[in-house]
Design an enzyme around this catalytic site. Structure first.
Site, mmCIF file in Angstrom:
data_model
loop_
_atom_site.group_PDB
_atom_site.id
_atom_site.type_symbol
_atom_site.label_atom_id
_atom_site.label_comp_id
_atom_site.label_asym_id
_atom_site.label_seq_id
_atom_site.Cartn_x
_atom_site.Cartn_y
_atom_site.Cartn_z
ATOM 1 N N HIS A 48 78.918 -98.244 -17.114
ATOM 2 C CA HIS A 48 79.432 -99.552 -16.669
ATOM 3 C C HIS A 48 78.823 -100.729 -17.435
ATOM 4 O O HIS A 48 79.559 -101.492 -18.064
ATOM 5 C CB HIS A 48 79.275 -99.686 -15.150
ATOM 6 N N HIS A 72 72.687 -106.243 -16.727
ATOM 7 C CA HIS A 72 73.090 -107.086 -15.594
ATOM 8 C C HIS A 72 72.911 -106.445 -14.222
ATOM 9 O O HIS A 72 72.774 -107.151 -13.231
ATOM 10 C CB HIS A 72 74.521 -107.601 -15.769
ATOM 11 N N GLU A 76 69.307 -105.604 -9.535
ATOM 12 C CA GLU A 76 69.819 -105.333 -8.199
ATOM 13 C C GLU A 76 69.763 -103.847 -7.854
ATOM 14 O O GLU A 76 69.469 -103.480 -6.727
ATOM 15 C CB GLU A 76 71.254 -105.842 -8.083
ATOM 16 N N ASP A 77 70.048 -102.997 -8.828
ATOM 17 C CA ASP A 77 70.254 -101.579 -8.503
ATOM 18 C C ASP A 77 69.142 -100.637 -8.964
ATOM 19 O O ASP A 77 69.221 -99.443 -8.714
ATOM 20 C CB ASP A 77 71.576 -101.083 -9.116
ATOM 21 N N ASP A 139 81.956 -108.259 -15.926
ATOM 22 C CA ASP A 139 81.556 -107.272 -14.917
ATOM 23 C C ASP A 139 82.731 -106.989 -13.984
ATOM 24 O O ASP A 139 83.100 -105.851 -13.727
ATOM 25 C CB ASP A 139 80.361 -107.850 -14.141
ATOM 26 N N ASP A 260 111.963 -119.020 -18.123
ATOM 27 C CA ASP A 260 110.860 -118.915 -19.086
ATOM 28 C C ASP A 260 110.156 -117.570 -19.049
ATOM 29 O O ASP A 260 108.950 -117.484 -19.154
ATOM 30 C CB ASP A 260 109.859 -120.050 -18.857
HETATM 31 MN MN MN Z 1 78.014 -104.629 -12.534
#
Ligand code: MN
Length: 727
Positions: A48, A72, A76-77, A139, A260
């Site tokens: 990911h 990123h 957190e993880d 993300d 359009d």
């Molecule tokens: Mn993520």
């Protein structure tokens, strides 16, 4: 999954000076930290962040942003910490990763559209570096691309709705049309697969009849332009299913009626060529009036530039055309990201090529919004003004509430519920306990601490910003005031009854309520407390046999009685107690006087201001000598273990030398008293004259402090003042 060297090669491909070592280290570190974590797809979790970094390379973003893409989710993880990332990759990247993590924490269930708008603004206000938003969007894009792996239908729907409500419009606002369209389409296929299939089927049918035509027209435009010396590339293009669907919903028309669905893009080399191409097309085809827009000389708010026009095309059909340079095209598709990647555009962007940074770009956007004139711009403007002037905070359950900038914990409490406000004793903000006056910051999670002992106080009005909180506090204060005047009135009535030797039975006093034509017992007490009705009137109304003249003549003796009571160490039972609860409402110390528990005091009933407490030695008391009715016997009602503190004023002369004030302050502190105010009257080379206000328990407490100060060598004179000095 993209391999390590592939990713690095891609970055070096567009940024030859890229820090390869940094990218390699970030790749390895993230692999290690995510270890054997798995995605819903069964892929290793690490795939990911790598894909997110890959999306960011497509936008040609700088090394720090690519590294942030890789890292990123580590904060957190995984076990990774902010400090560790700082020491390994530097502050810039650590701040970026931290920013993305914060945004992720703000993800909430955005079921209502107004919540979504708030949340979108919160995203903008929170992300102080545009790159944080870019990583967050990448993300989300990758999560949407892999959404079908998530098993729970409800979760898929929630994520898709959130994307449609928040992230797609955010991408649009940042000028990133490609991101917006893909996010919209992925959400659309999750939320309304049938609707999307229908649009796609109908488009296919249209394509079968028109696609040849689409290319033919593009080819003809191209030739016409070449003939007149303008080299260009022309593309025919069809709108995305989601935007066709929304247009159909919005205008309640069928797909065939949409004019359009198809549009043509003419890409030329220079800004000058844009206008030449426009001239060529307008000369060769009939122009549809009112459709021409020059976004080159007047760029859109997100810096979008293009010429738009509609002509009657080769086979008598209305055809929309956009004319732009390659650089303008990048901006149109990638928005703020393009600005980041093309910081030093030399040409193609009129007059704003070289100095635009994404951050300035966002600010410019806000500034332009502030001066926007069209209705549409005005609408945008008011929305965005909200985002600069407001803060957005969460309840523990994830409800998002918007406040004006400067709002406090107390505003928050009243926004949750009036009762919560009235009993607010403080708050835990992001887990930290803080006082009610604390100013709210964007993204704070606020849990109000309530206490049964808390009562709204007048000072609260200075600690709130919102009208709702202000109104609620005023309402409670008025009620408290009424209660406290009623309480005072009751004491005055009962005190008079007692001194007349009459039992203050409820039925007797209720007789007076009827005679005086009042609504209730409470309103009678309020009238007395406020000084609109005398206790004597109540007594006479209750017992008509009592002679008012006799009572009045007795009043002369009353002052004497009040005074002797004040001097008495054992005050009479009918004296009104000075209680902490009543102070500030129906009962207060007369300004300029500082009596302490233990000092003789008397009360003077003052219309509308309640009972004013004076020290017996106050010279001002002579003003009331002929108004016997207003005098009220008082007694202190302070238990020895009480926490109550009273104001005392010390008048002193200090030796003018360094440190003398700190000796005084320390001495006072040693006796567990607070200094609340200090005023300097006279200052010369050798001495200071000053007044110190301190908070003490009672007369004895003050005496101890005065004696201790007198013993200090820097204090040459000291006395406690019961009345303020005339200056
Ligand atoms: Mn993520």
């Amino acid at each position: 999954m993209m391999r390590q060297f592939e990713l690095v090669d891609r970055v070096v491909g567009y940024e030859p000076s890229a820090d390869e070592d940094l990218l390699n280290r970030a790749y390895v570190y993230a692999t290690k930290m995510h270890g054997d974590q798995k995605r819903a797809s069964g892929d290793p979790y690490f795939s990911h962040p790598v894909e997110v970094a890959g999306i960011l390379t497509e936008l040609h973003l700088d090394c720090a942003t690519i590294a942030t893409g890789l890292l990123h989710d580590t904060l957190e993880d995984t076990e990774a910490t902010f400090d560790e990332i700082t020491s390994m990759f530097g502050c810039e990247i650590a701040e970026l990763v931290d920013g993305v993590t914060k945004l992720s924490k703000l993800e909430i269930n955005s079921s209502s559209p107004s919540q979504a708008e708030n949340f979108r603004k919160l995203l903008l206000a929170t992300a102080n570096d545009v790159r944080i938003l870019l990583v967050k969007l990448a993300d989300r894009l990758h999560n949407m691309r892999t959404l079908h792996f998530i098993k729970s239908h409800d979760k898929r729907v929630r994520i898709a709705q959130e994307t449609l409500d928040i992230y797609a419009p955010l991408a649009g606002r940042m000028g990133m049309q490609n991101f917006r369209e893909e996010l919209e389409d992925l959400s659309f296929s999750q939320l309304n697969p049938d609707g999307r299939d229908t649009v796609i089927r109908r488009l296919k049918e249209l394509d079968e009849t028109k696609s040849a035509v689409l290319d033919d027209i593009a080819y003809e435009f191209h030739n016409v332009l070449v003939e007149e010396g303008v080299s260009s590339s022309v593309n025919g293009r069809r709108k995305r299913p989601f935007s066709i669907w929304s247009k159909m919903q919005h205008k309640s028309i069928s797909l065939e009626q949409l004019s359009d669905i198809y549009g043509y893009r003419v890409i030329v080399d220079t800004e000058d060529a844009c206008y030449r191409a426009l001239g060529v097309l307008h000369r060769n085809y009939r122009v549809v009036p009112g459709r021409f827009k020059d976004y080159i000389s007047m760029p859109k708010l997100n810096n979008y530039q293009s010429l738009h026009t509609t002509v009657i095309g080769p086979n008598q059909q209305r055809v929309e055309i956009q004319i732009r340079t390659e650089a303008m095209h990048k901006i149109a598709e990638q928005g703020v990201a393009a600005h980041w990647a093309y910081k030093s555009f030399e040409d193609g962007l009129s007059g704003q090529g070289d100095t635009i940074t994404p951050f300035r770009w966002l600010q410019d956007m806000v500034n332009q919004l502030k001066t926007g004139e069209t209705a549409e711009e005005f609408l945008e403007n008011t929305k965005l003004e909200l985002f600069t002037d407001q803060v957005f905070c969460f309840t523990p359950k994830g409800r998002l509430i918007a406040f004006p900038t400067g709002a406090t914990v107390l505003d928050f409490a009243y926004a949750v519920h009036t009762e919560v406000g009235n009993s607010c004793a403080g708050a835990r903000i992001n887990g930290r306990q803080l006082p009610i006056r604390t100013v709210l910051a964007n993204g704070d999670e606020i849990e109000i601490i309530r206490s049964e002992k808390t009562l709204p106080r007048p000072v609260w009005l200075q600690n709130v910003l919102t009208g709702k909180a202000r109104a609620a506090i005023r309402h409670v204060l008025r009620e408290q005031e009424e209660t406290s005047f009623a309480d005072l009135g009751e004491r005055l009535v009962k005190s008079l009854f007692a001194s007349e030797g009459v039992e203050a039975k409820r039925e007797f006093i209720e007789r007076a309520v009827g005679v005086l034509g009042l609504a209730s017992l409470t309103s009678l007490y309020v009238e007395v407390g406020r000084g609109r009705l005398s206790a004597t009137d109540v007594l006479v109304s209750a017992f008509p046999s009592k002679d008012k003249a006799v009572l009045s003549s007795k009043a002369g003796a009353r002052v004497k009685d009040v005074v002797s009571n004040a001097k008495d160490t054992k005050p009479q039972g009918h004296a009104v107690p000075v209680s902490q609860a009543l102070q500030g409402m129906a009962m207060s110390f007369e300004e300029g006087y500082f009596p302490l528990p233990g000092d003789p005091i008397v009360g003077i009933l003052t219309p509308e201001a309640g009972l004013k407490i004076y020290p017996l030695e106050a010279s001002a008391l002579s003003n009331f000598e002929d108004q016997e009715e207003r005098w009220v016997a008082m007694r202190w009602d302070v238990s020895s273990d009480s926490q109550s503190r009273f104001h005392s004023r010390l008048d002193m002369t200090l030796v003018n030398k360094a440190g003398s004030l700190s000796i005084v302050a320390q001495t006072i502190a040693d006796f567990d008293a607070n200094i609340t105010n200090l005023s300097l009257f006279k200052r010369d080379d050798t001495f200071h004259d000053l007044a110190l206000d301190i908070q003490v328990r009672d007369v004895n407490h003050a005496k101890q402090i005065v004696n201790a100060l007198r013993a200090c060598s820097v204090v040459t004179r000291i006395e406690r003042l019961v009345a303020a000095k005339e200056v």
